[in-house]
Design a protein around this motif. Structure first.
Motif, PDB file in Angstrom:
ATOM      1  N   SER A   1       0.826  -1.211   0.000  1.00  0.00           N
ATOM      2  CA  SER A   1       0.000   0.000   0.000  1.00  0.00           C
ATOM      3  C   SER A   1       0.859   1.260   0.000  1.00  0.00           C
ATOM      4  CB  SER A   1      -0.953   0.007   1.191  1.00  0.00           C
ATOM      5  OG  SER A   1      -0.233  -0.024   2.411  1.00  0.00           O
ATOM      6  N   VAL A   2       1.969   1.242   0.748  1.00  0.00           N
ATOM      7  CA  VAL A   2       2.865   2.405   0.805  1.00  0.00           C
ATOM      8  C   VAL A   2       3.533   2.613  -0.549  1.00  0.00           C
ATOM      9  CG1 VAL A   2       5.030   3.276   1.765  1.00  0.00           C
ATOM     10  CG2 VAL A   2       3.290   2.284   3.279  1.00  0.00           C
ATOM     11  N   ILE A   3       4.039   1.543  -1.140  1.00  0.00           N
ATOM     12  CA  ILE A   3       4.703   1.647  -2.445  1.00  0.00           C
ATOM     13  C   ILE A   3       3.715   2.092  -3.519  1.00  0.00           C
ATOM     14  CG2 ILE A   3       5.944   0.363  -4.222  1.00  0.00           C
ATOM     15  CD1 ILE A   3       6.952  -1.501  -1.972  1.00  0.00           C
ATOM     16  N   ALA A   4       2.524   1.488  -3.485  1.00  0.00           N
ATOM     17  CA  ALA A   4       1.503   1.839  -4.477  1.00  0.00           C
ATOM     18  C   ALA A   4       1.148   3.321  -4.392  1.00  0.00           C
ATOM     19  CB  ALA A   4       0.257   0.983  -4.281  1.00  0.00           C
ATOM     20  N   LYS A   5       1.000   3.842  -3.179  1.00  0.00           N
ATOM     21  CA  LYS A   5       0.662   5.251  -2.996  1.00  0.00           C
ATOM     22  C   LYS A   5       1.772   6.154  -3.519  1.00  0.00           C
ATOM     23  CE  LYS A   5      -0.686   8.651   0.517  1.00  0.00           C
ATOM     24  NZ  LYS A   5      -0.946   8.867   1.976  1.00  0.00           N
ATOM     25  N   ASN A   6       3.018   5.784  -3.232  1.00  0.00           N
ATOM     26  CA  ASN A   6       4.155   6.603  -3.659  1.00  0.00           C
ATOM     27  C   ASN A   6       4.283   6.674  -5.177  1.00  0.00           C
ATOM     28  OD1 ASN A   6       4.848   7.169  -1.023  1.00  0.00           O
ATOM     29  ND2 ASN A   6       6.385   5.547  -0.882  1.00  0.00           N
ATOM     30  N   TYR A   7       3.878   5.597  -5.854  1.00  0.00           N
ATOM     31  CA  TYR A   7       4.034   5.549  -7.305  1.00  0.00           C
ATOM     32  C   TYR A   7       2.708   5.684  -8.054  1.00  0.00           C
ATOM     33  CZ  TYR A   7       8.913   4.482  -6.587  1.00  0.00           C
ATOM     34  OH  TYR A   7      10.234   4.556  -6.229  1.00  0.00           O
ATOM     35  N   LYS A   8       1.662   6.084  -7.323  1.00  0.00           N
ATOM     36  CA  LYS A   8       0.365   6.411  -7.911  1.00  0.00           C
ATOM     37  C   LYS A   8      -0.219   5.265  -8.743  1.00  0.00           C
ATOM     38  CE  LYS A   8       1.144  11.378  -7.828  1.00  0.00           C
ATOM     39  NZ  LYS A   8       1.182  12.649  -8.568  1.00  0.00           N
ATOM     40  N   VAL A   9      -0.174   4.083  -8.166  1.00  0.00           N
ATOM     41  CA  VAL A   9      -0.850   2.926  -8.736  1.00  0.00           C
ATOM     42  C   VAL A   9      -1.669   2.295  -7.625  1.00  0.00           C
ATOM     43  CG1 VAL A   9       0.904   2.479 -10.479  1.00  0.00           C
ATOM     44  CG2 VAL A   9       1.120   1.409  -8.239  1.00  0.00           C
ATOM     45  N   THR A  10      -2.541   1.381  -7.982  1.00  0.00           N
ATOM     46  CA  THR A  10      -3.311   0.673  -6.964  1.00  0.00           C
ATOM     47  C   THR A  10      -2.541  -0.567  -6.513  1.00  0.00           C
ATOM     48  OG1 THR A  10      -4.479  -0.739  -8.542  1.00  0.00           O
ATOM     49  CG2 THR A  10      -5.452   1.425  -8.082  1.00  0.00           C
ATOM     50  N   VAL A  11      -2.905  -1.073  -5.345  1.00  0.00           N
ATOM     51  CA  VAL A  11      -2.289  -2.302  -4.847  1.00  0.00           C
ATOM     52  C   VAL A  11      -2.547  -3.435  -5.834  1.00  0.00           C
ATOM     53  CG1 VAL A  11      -2.341  -4.061  -3.029  1.00  0.00           C
ATOM     54  CG2 VAL A  11      -2.373  -1.625  -2.424  1.00  0.00           C
ATOM     55  N   SER A  12      -3.769  -3.468  -6.366  1.00  0.00           N
ATOM     56  CA  SER A  12      -4.116  -4.505  -7.333  1.00  0.00           C
ATOM     57  C   SER A  12      -3.223  -4.433  -8.560  1.00  0.00           C
ATOM     58  CB  SER A  12      -5.585  -4.372  -7.734  1.00  0.00           C
ATOM     59  OG  SER A  12      -5.924  -5.306  -8.728  1.00  0.00           O
ATOM     60  N   GLN A  13      -2.975  -3.223  -9.074  1.00  0.00           N
ATOM     61  CA  GLN A  13      -2.094  -3.062 -10.228  1.00  0.00           C
ATOM     62  C   GLN A  13      -0.673  -3.495  -9.886  1.00  0.00           C
ATOM     63  OE1 GLN A  13      -2.781   1.086 -11.022  1.00  0.00           O
ATOM     64  NE2 GLN A  13      -4.149   0.655 -12.755  1.00  0.00           N
ATOM     65  N   LEU A  14      -0.200  -3.106  -8.716  1.00  0.00           N
ATOM     66  CA  LEU A  14       1.155  -3.458  -8.297  1.00  0.00           C
ATOM     67  C   LEU A  14       1.331  -4.972  -8.222  1.00  0.00           C
ATOM     68  CD1 LEU A  14       3.850  -2.276  -7.428  1.00  0.00           C
ATOM     69  CD2 LEU A  14       2.977  -2.153  -5.083  1.00  0.00           C
ATOM     70  N   LYS A  15       0.313  -5.649  -7.714  1.00  0.00           N
ATOM     71  CA  LYS A  15       0.373  -7.112  -7.636  1.00  0.00           C
ATOM     72  C   LYS A  15       0.348  -7.733  -9.035  1.00  0.00           C
ATOM     73  CE  LYS A  15      -2.130  -9.124  -4.420  1.00  0.00           C
ATOM     74  NZ  LYS A  15      -3.297  -9.448  -3.563  1.00  0.00           N
ATOM     75  N   THR A  16      -0.448  -7.140  -9.918  1.00  0.00           N
ATOM     76  CA  THR A  16      -0.517  -7.662 -11.287  1.00  0.00           C
ATOM     77  C   THR A  16       0.811  -7.483 -12.009  1.00  0.00           C
ATOM     78  OG1 THR A  16      -2.890  -7.200 -11.429  1.00  0.00           O
ATOM     79  CG2 THR A  16      -1.703  -7.470 -13.507  1.00  0.00           C
ATOM     80  N   PHE A  17       1.412  -6.296 -11.864  1.00  0.00           N
ATOM     81  CA  PHE A  17       2.688  -6.027 -12.519  1.00  0.00           C
ATOM     82  C   PHE A  17       3.756  -7.041 -12.109  1.00  0.00           C
ATOM     83  CE2 PHE A  17       1.554  -1.221 -12.343  1.00  0.00           C
ATOM     84  CZ  PHE A  17       0.612  -1.395 -13.345  1.00  0.00           C
ATOM     85  N   ASN A  18       3.690  -7.474 -10.831  1.00  0.00           N
ATOM     86  CA  ASN A  18       4.749  -8.316 -10.277  1.00  0.00           C
ATOM     87  C   ASN A  18       4.320  -9.764 -10.063  1.00  0.00           C
ATOM     88  OD1 ASN A  18       7.148  -6.383  -9.442  1.00  0.00           O
ATOM     89  ND2 ASN A  18       5.234  -5.291  -9.031  1.00  0.00           N
ATOM     90  N   ASN A  19       3.128 -10.100 -10.578  1.00  0.00           N
ATOM     91  CA  ASN A  19       2.622 -11.471 -10.469  1.00  0.00           C
ATOM     92  C   ASN A  19       2.608 -11.962  -9.016  1.00  0.00           C
ATOM     93  OD1 ASN A  19       1.556 -13.855 -11.551  1.00  0.00           O
ATOM     94  ND2 ASN A  19       3.576 -14.800 -11.758  1.00  0.00           N
ATOM     95  N   LEU A  20       2.129 -11.087  -8.126  1.00  0.00           N
ATOM     96  CA  LEU A  20       2.068 -11.417  -6.698  1.00  0.00           C
ATOM     97  C   LEU A  20       0.704 -11.993  -6.355  1.00  0.00           C
ATOM     98  CD1 LEU A  20       3.741  -8.213  -5.192  1.00  0.00           C
ATOM     99  CD2 LEU A  20       4.808 -10.436  -5.593  1.00  0.00           C
ATOM    100  N   LYS A  21       0.713 -13.082  -5.610  1.00  0.00           N
ATOM    101  CA  LYS A  21      -0.541 -13.728  -5.218  1.00  0.00           C
ATOM    102  C   LYS A  21      -1.055 -13.211  -3.877  1.00  0.00           C
ATOM    103  CE  LYS A  21      -0.231 -16.312  -8.879  1.00  0.00           C
ATOM    104  NZ  LYS A  21      -1.073 -16.003 -10.059  1.00  0.00           N
ATOM    105  N   THR A  22      -0.139 -12.695  -3.047  1.00  0.00           N
ATOM    106  CA  THR A  22      -0.524 -12.186  -1.730  1.00  0.00           C
ATOM    107  C   THR A  22       0.010 -10.769  -1.553  1.00  0.00           C
ATOM    108  OG1 THR A  22       1.469 -12.919  -0.542  1.00  0.00           O
ATOM    109  CG2 THR A  22      -0.307 -14.547  -0.854  1.00  0.00           C
ATOM    110  N   ASN A  23      -0.311 -10.171  -0.410  1.00  0.00           N
ATOM    111  CA  ASN A  23       0.168  -8.823  -0.104  1.00  0.00           C
ATOM    112  C   ASN A  23       1.509  -8.842   0.624  1.00  0.00           C
ATOM    113  OD1 ASN A  23      -2.105  -7.648  -1.246  1.00  0.00           O
ATOM    114  ND2 ASN A  23      -3.206  -7.523   0.699  1.00  0.00           N
ATOM    115  N   THR A  24       2.065  -9.993   0.828  1.00  0.00           N
ATOM    116  CA  THR A  24       3.315 -10.125   1.575  1.00  0.00           C
ATOM    117  C   THR A  24       4.521  -9.831   0.693  1.00  0.00           C
ATOM    118  OG1 THR A  24       2.330 -11.841   2.975  1.00  0.00           O
ATOM    119  CG2 THR A  24       4.736 -11.678   2.960  1.00  0.00           C
ATOM    120  N   ILE A  25       5.400  -8.943   1.158  1.00  0.00           N
ATOM    121  CA  ILE A  25       6.667  -8.658   0.482  1.00  0.00           C
ATOM    122  C   ILE A  25       7.773  -8.690   1.531  1.00  0.00           C
ATOM    123  CG2 ILE A  25       5.760  -7.312  -1.449  1.00  0.00           C
ATOM    124  CD1 ILE A  25       6.304  -4.775   0.117  1.00  0.00           C
ATOM    125  N   ARG A  26       9.023  -8.867   1.082  1.00  0.00           N
ATOM    126  CA  ARG A  26      10.136  -8.982   2.031  1.00  0.00           C
ATOM    127  C   ARG A  26      11.233  -7.967   1.682  1.00  0.00           C
ATOM    128  NH1 ARG A  26      10.483 -12.977  -1.707  1.00  0.00           N
ATOM    129  NH2 ARG A  26      12.497 -13.217  -2.776  1.00  0.00           N
TER     130      ARG A  26
END
Length: 425
Positions: A337-362
């Motif tokens: 959510s923080v990254i998405a806000k900083n780069y003006k995209v949605t969380v859903s878009q960010l997950k799609t761009f990176n093929n992420l299945k969950t909200n967990t990042i490391r």
């Protein structure tokens, strides 16, 4: 509201904004045009000309003439209309610039007006609203050919995001503007002059003016209403242009009566690899705010005669080609959510761009993010700065500089921060 602009040697303000408030409800069905004091069939002289040359609108070579033979509103001898006619006649270069700007759009607009069985005069409204400038942006935050405000755009389902502004897209904005005009036509009981005035100033102001005249026993026709000066001149500008075209008293440089543009659907998010090639489309796609990053846009607009080649180019655009994308390393404290806000995209878009299945990042994880340029900077406005000076310094257009920073004004404040995207290509 007026939007000042220079057209050749002409230094005159002609642009007024769209309505300020959203309508209360949509019409249940498309209205049927009926005669009223503001809608009268063209005079017998025009009918005689048509009888000599019985061409259908689609058979003409020039879109302006296609409009001319369908004009319905009666001529007006009102002083405001005659004054505007005189102005047009003393500024012949004005229509040359208008035709140049309108060339990609007018056929589409006219076709949409005809498909709805609306008065063809409505196709002239972008001339009054924006001088057919698709990138026009007013100090009241109205934007595009039809100068739609954010509230009207939202009501009529025009998408506005940090990446796409449908008000500056000819297809989305024309649909919404004509939806709005149909609503206003019904709202004002079939009086087109009232409806057009309401498009400019808002239905509430026009309804109040009508109610006031009724209470005082006065006429409620448009020219009898007490309205702001910008609206009092708005309808006469449209009528004057229509009369000049109808009677061919002024040259409207010809525009081919054929489809000039086509749309290609876009799914997901694409950063176009061939920047030079896609820069050719920028002037047709003002709605794509961060070109060449096409995100949130339902389509791109391309020249009709190049539709096949651009369709192939888009089809060959590899979805996994991230050469134009920014690579981001997750830091401590980051979340999607923080990254998405900083780069003006949605969380859903960010997950799609990176093929992420969950909200967990490391921490240390690599993500790809949309980036339209090689460098993004924050510029702090200094004394003596201007949009023109900053745009020239970074070799970008003033239009994009304003669009990137959601600026409706031309002035800057010392200390203000502007985002600038720079491409090395």
């Amino acid at each position: 509201m007026f939007l000042n602009r220079f057209l050749g040697l002409v230094v005159v303000s002609l642009i007024v904004t769209g309505c300020q408030t959203a309508p209360e409800s949509l019409p249940e069905k498309k209205p049927t045009i009926k005669a009223n004091p503001g809608t009268v069939v063209a005079e017998a002289k025009t009918a005689q000309v048509d009888a000599v040359t019985p061409l259908k609108p689609s058979e003409l070579d020039d879109v302006w003439q296609r409009i001319r033979i369908q004009l319905q509103f009666s001529d007006s001898s009102h002083p405001d209309v005659q004054k505007r006619i005189a102005w047009y006649l003393t500024h012949p270069n004005y229509m040359e610039e208008i035709s140049r700007r309108a060339a990609p759009y007018l056929y589409h607009i006219v076709t949409e007006v005809e498909n709805r069985d609306l008065p063809i005069e409505l196709a002239l409204m972008p001339l009054i609203e924006s001088d057919f400038d698709a990138s026009a942006y007013s100090h009241k935050h109205a934007s595009g050919l039809w100068q739609l405000t954010p509230s009207i755009a939202k009501y009529f389902k025009v998408k506005i995001t940090p990446w796409y502004d449908g008000r500056q897209d000819v297809v989305d904005s024309t649909r919404a503007a004509l939806d709005f005009m149909e609503y206003l036509y019904k709202r004002f009981d079939g009086d087109w002059y009232h409806a057009i005035a309401a498009y400019n100033i808002g239905e509430g102001r026009v309804l109040q003016a009508i109610a006031r005249n009724k209470k005082q026993g006065k006429s409620t026709d448009f020219f009898s209403l007490k309205l702001p000066s910008q609206t009092k001149q708005y309808v006469p500008k449209l009528l004057a242009a229509a009369q000049l075209l109808k009677h061919q008293k002024m040259i409207f440089p010809a525009i081919k009566n054929e489809q000039a543009i086509a749309t290609l659907p876009v799914t997901g998010a694409v950063i176009l690899a061939d920047k030079a090639k896609w820069q050719e489309l920028e002037e047709l796609n003002h709605g794509v705010i961060r070109y060449p990053a096409v995100i949130d846009a339902p389509h791109i607009v391309v020249p009709k005669d190049q539709q096949a080649s651009y369709q192939t180019l888009l089809a060959n655009q590899k979805s996994n080609d991230y050469s134009q994308w920014q690579h981001y390393t997750v830091k401590r404290g980051d979340s999607l959510s923080v990254i998405a806000k900083n780069y003006k995209v949605t969380v859903s878009q960010l997950k799609t761009f990176n093929n992420l299945k969950t909200n967990t990042i490391r921490i240390g994880q690599k993500l790809i993010l949309p980036q339209l340029a090689d460098q993004q900077i924050e510029y702090k406005v200094k004394s003596g700065d201007s949009l023109w000076k900053i745009a020239k310094q970074y070799k970008v257009s003033i239009t994009k500089l304003k669009q990137w920073n959601n600026l409706s004004r031309d002035s800057l404040r010392v200390g203000e921060k502007l985002t600038v995207f720079i491409s090395n290509s």
